[in-house]
Design a protein around this motif. Sequence first.
Motif, PDB file in Angstrom:
ATOM      1  N   ALA A 124     -26.919  19.977  15.667  1.00 48.06           N
ATOM      2  CA  ALA A 124     -28.009  19.347  14.925  1.00 48.06           C
ATOM      3  C   ALA A 124     -28.473  18.036  15.537  1.00 48.06           C
ATOM      4  O   ALA A 124     -29.432  17.443  15.056  1.00 48.06           O
ATOM      5  CB  ALA A 124     -27.574  19.100  13.475  1.00 48.06           C
ATOM      6  N   VAL A 125     -27.779  17.560  16.585  1.00 47.93           N
ATOM      7  CA  VAL A 125     -28.158  16.308  17.235  1.00 47.93           C
ATOM      8  C   VAL A 125     -28.157  16.532  18.739  1.00 47.93           C
ATOM      9  O   VAL A 125     -27.539  17.481  19.240  1.00 47.93           O
ATOM     10  CB  VAL A 125     -27.184  15.172  16.861  1.00 47.93           C
ATOM     11  CG1 VAL A 125     -27.211  14.915  15.364  1.00 47.93           C
ATOM     12  CG2 VAL A 125     -25.766  15.481  17.317  1.00 47.93           C
ATOM     13  N   PRO A 126     -28.844  15.671  19.499  1.00 46.59           N
ATOM     14  CA  PRO A 126     -28.860  15.833  20.962  1.00 46.59           C
ATOM     15  C   PRO A 126     -27.451  15.796  21.542  1.00 46.59           C
ATOM     16  O   PRO A 126     -26.611  14.990  21.126  1.00 46.59           O
ATOM     17  CB  PRO A 126     -29.686  14.629  21.437  1.00 46.59           C
ATOM     18  CG  PRO A 126     -30.543  14.264  20.269  1.00 46.59           C
ATOM     19  CD  PRO A 126     -29.729  14.567  19.054  1.00 46.59           C
ATOM     20  N   HIS A 127     -27.208  16.671  22.493  1.00 45.26           N
ATOM     21  CA  HIS A 127     -25.900  16.756  23.128  1.00 45.26           C
ATOM     22  C   HIS A 127     -26.059  16.723  24.642  1.00 45.26           C
ATOM     23  O   HIS A 127     -26.918  17.395  25.203  1.00 45.26           O
ATOM     24  CB  HIS A 127     -25.188  18.045  22.728  1.00 45.26           C
ATOM     25  CG  HIS A 127     -23.914  18.286  23.493  1.00 45.26           C
ATOM     26  ND1 HIS A 127     -22.815  17.456  23.377  1.00 45.26           N
ATOM     27  CD2 HIS A 127     -23.578  19.243  24.399  1.00 45.26           C
ATOM     28  CE1 HIS A 127     -21.848  17.902  24.165  1.00 45.26           C
ATOM     29  NE2 HIS A 127     -22.280  18.970  24.800  1.00 45.26           N
ATOM     30  N   VAL A 128     -25.216  15.942  25.296  1.00 40.94           N
ATOM     31  CA  VAL A 128     -25.211  15.842  26.755  1.00 40.94           C
ATOM     32  C   VAL A 128     -23.838  16.278  27.248  1.00 40.94           C
ATOM     33  O   VAL A 128     -22.826  15.664  26.898  1.00 40.94           O
ATOM     34  CB  VAL A 128     -25.519  14.410  27.224  1.00 40.94           C
ATOM     35  CG1 VAL A 128     -25.415  14.322  28.746  1.00 40.94           C
ATOM     36  CG2 VAL A 128     -26.895  13.972  26.749  1.00 40.94           C
ATOM     37  N   ALA A 129     -23.801  17.344  28.033  1.00 45.67           N
ATOM     38  CA  ALA A 129     -22.554  17.820  28.637  1.00 45.67           C
ATOM     39  C   ALA A 129     -22.486  17.280  30.062  1.00 45.67           C
ATOM     40  O   ALA A 129     -23.395  17.510  30.866  1.00 45.67           O
ATOM     41  CB  ALA A 129     -22.503  19.335  28.635  1.00 45.67           C
ATOM     42  N   SER A 130     -21.426  16.555  30.352  1.00 47.10           N
ATOM     43  CA  SER A 130     -21.292  15.940  31.667  1.00 47.10           C
ATOM     44  C   SER A 130     -21.213  17.004  32.755  1.00 47.10           C
ATOM     45  O   SER A 130     -20.571  18.042  32.599  1.00 47.10           O
ATOM     46  CB  SER A 130     -20.034  15.072  31.709  1.00 47.10           C
ATOM     47  OG  SER A 130     -19.812  14.584  33.018  1.00 47.10           O
ATOM     48  N   ARG A 131     -21.850  16.705  33.861  1.00 43.67           N
ATOM     49  CA  ARG A 131     -21.774  17.578  35.039  1.00 43.67           C
ATOM     50  C   ARG A 131     -20.906  16.950  36.128  1.00 43.67           C
ATOM     51  O   ARG A 131     -20.899  17.419  37.266  1.00 43.67           O
ATOM     52  CB  ARG A 131     -23.174  17.848  35.583  1.00 43.67           C
ATOM     53  CG  ARG A 131     -24.089  18.533  34.585  1.00 43.67           C
ATOM     54  CD  ARG A 131     -25.430  18.916  35.208  1.00 43.67           C
ATOM     55  NE  ARG A 131     -26.159  17.755  35.687  1.00 43.67           N
ATOM     56  CZ  ARG A 131     -26.934  16.982  34.916  1.00 43.67           C
ATOM     57  NH1 ARG A 131     -27.055  17.260  33.623  1.00 43.67           N
ATOM     58  NH2 ARG A 131     -27.594  15.955  35.419  1.00 43.67           N
ATOM     59  N   THR A 132     -20.182  15.902  35.774  1.00 40.46           N
ATOM     60  CA  THR A 132     -19.316  15.209  36.725  1.00 40.46           C
ATOM     61  C   THR A 132     -17.909  15.781  36.643  1.00 40.46           C
ATOM     62  O   THR A 132     -17.241  15.630  35.617  1.00 40.46           O
ATOM     63  CB  THR A 132     -19.269  13.701  36.438  1.00 40.46           C
ATOM     64  OG1 THR A 132     -20.600  13.180  36.395  1.00 40.46           O
ATOM     65  CG2 THR A 132     -18.463  12.987  37.500  1.00 40.46           C
TER      66      THR A 132
END
Length: 801
Positions: free
Chosen positions: A562-570
């Motif tokens: 329900a909220v913005p999500h950022v999955a790390s690519r590091t």
Amino acid sequence: MAEASVAASGATNTPEGAGEVAEDSAPAAGETDADSTAEDDTAPEADDTSAEEAAAGGDGGAAGAGTGTGDGSAGAEGDADATGDGSAGAEDGVAGTGDGSAGTEGDAAGAGDGSAESGGGAAGDGVGGVSEAQAELAAQRELRARIEARKAEKEGPVAAGAKLSGQAADLLAAVRAVESGEKPGASFFDSAPAPRRPAPVPSDPAPVRTQVPRPARVAAGPEALAAVRAVLSGGGAPDSLAPQVTDALGEQAADVLRADPWQLLAVPGVRPEQADGFARALLGAECGPDDPRRAAALVAWTLERASVQGHTALPIAAVKAALAERSLPDPDEAVRQAITEGVVLVFQDGEAALDDEPADTGEAAEEDGAEETAPVEVLLGLDRYALAEESLADGLARLANAPVKDDGRDWAGAAGAAPSPSAAELIRAVAGSGLVTHSGGEAARAESAAVVTAAHGLGLRAAATAHTRDGRRRLAAAVGDGRAFTVAALLSGTEGPGRDEDGALALDVLVVQDAPQLDVEGAAMLVESLPDGCRLVLGGDPELLGSAGAGRVFADVLEARAVPHVASRTPDPGPIGELVSGIGAGELGQVEAPGKEVVIVPVRDAGEAVHRCVQLVADSVPRAIGVPTEQTQVITVGHGGSAGTRALNAALKQRLNPGPGRFAGFDPGDRVAYAEAPGRTSVGVVGSAGPDGLHLDCGGEPLVVPKERVESALRHGWALTAHQAAGTRWPAVVVVLPGDAAQGLSRSWVYTAFGRAERHLSVVHGVDQALPHAVAEVPAPARTTRLTPLLQALLRTPEAE
């Protein structure tokens, strides 16, 4: 190129000297401590991810075999519940008998079966601690007081959406209606559910934060304690329980126990059979297994026990099954009575009755033309956790819906200066939303730290929190000392920016790096403390072991979508990072380890595992790897057994710092683990003792353990469990997996334990194929919670925007 594989014990890469094993030092396979069985103590984390591992050690089961024993026996280490889930410390021991010693393992509640070791500390001593611990406990009491204040304000039916929302508000109103006589108890089960309140519109102004009165909790006076001691003695219970009883039941505890002896179950560590004995002694012939008071108390106790395993609610069928095991003649009626009396709340998405059979079946349903519907899961929960989840959901919605966009600051420029693409993506997400989630491994922590740096550069009051002191230290290296705190210290006020005139934290941006370690009550406290318009980033590694307390806050917020999500690519660097990343994906494969970053040491039995572990820590790792002994940490599955933390710590102390135990069993130079609070362990070295307690050095930070808490909350810390180690990393880690630890392994446990190593990981491997099996097929135990649907009802999902 050397390769290391932990998929099979035969693949080895052993440092020089590690294989020099004295054959006569290994006992027979499966041999356990005389007072601690392998089943009880070697696998506490197999069935739960809860608070048992948060305690600093495990050798002190609650002293006293139960109500009325009075023999003062020191805690039996293996007296866990009959489920055999590995709870360390005797849950059957209520507390110290004649001498008042509680002998608890620490401040954490017991593992999965509800053994409540947190009630401990020395009975009669009260709860002591350093200023931070005292302030944290006070903050927890304030939260509960606010919850009680909310409940007290509800004198009539509560409309959905007012203070509480959705079904919890309706259910509380129904309970009040039954109590006042306006409706019969049976009508509660026949009424249709109220419609959910509409989700707030993001463009609306943020709702006003209401300030709830925060009454201070008054300690019980001498007269109250004396009255409770008299009642306890009359019922054959140790009078040393009096402080714990008054803490649980209040000033009128004596009257409460006389009226309902089963309220003794509200005291951590007391079990049903002990409360039954207490009730028989007080009530005589009036006491029976079908007593309504017993039924209601057992329902509440069942749900409290479930909260130790991380659940905030339970399916009604599971509650009834647990009650049937306690010789209740009619579990259905017991549940109905508990609901009618307001002991528990009911949560459901549609109509449901207590009966297992549907109301209409067969031809009658066909004649009515009724369509077959999916069965509705009915949940029961304690209002403590129900209100905490409601409060948390409302608070997260308040932050997410706050108008933070277009604040005039150059967020685009800050994103352009970010150290990595993932950090730039996270900064842009924070610029446009009041609530953002961020997931990734150890390397991803630099991305959330970049948010704090960027926000500070834009003139905002920004800070970040970690779960442990070590996490704060590593965080401070990235964002600065004045902007990195532990969650506990931030809430207690011992660290942080202070509070504004409304009582909210003086922050514009807060990053929580160890969000998987947040339980629902702690998260509710944290979110309630944030001002309107504050941006919140919940970040962490979802593959790690969960919180010690009830709830799965981070996982629930991610699941709500329900909220913005950022999955790390590091990716995490090096062979250890590669190995741990594969474990997170369910694969345990080979990794190239040219610098002996990963070493496998096969063993045949627990005795050999202890011998190899000591050899690695004291000799092989310092000599072959270059990491000194004081920077090497041992991690194992459980506290008991022949290769649990107790056995390993005893062997390591004998080798590394032998001594008579000058200070309550500890010597200067001993490595110790201090359970500051449930789920939070600090590792340090004993320096000296003074009138105020035992002085520790925790990574350069002084810490004093009050003398009344030394016995209950301090253990030797050369060897820890994975739950204790969560949130902390060491240059070198030795993970000990004896054969009897196989049942305690899961993917999240292996992921957490292996991921504590920075430069070198040694695996003392005696579980054969149980290790790859656990990684591939044994996920973390599920937790039943309600936060996800609450958030979905309150927030628009990104897909709907």
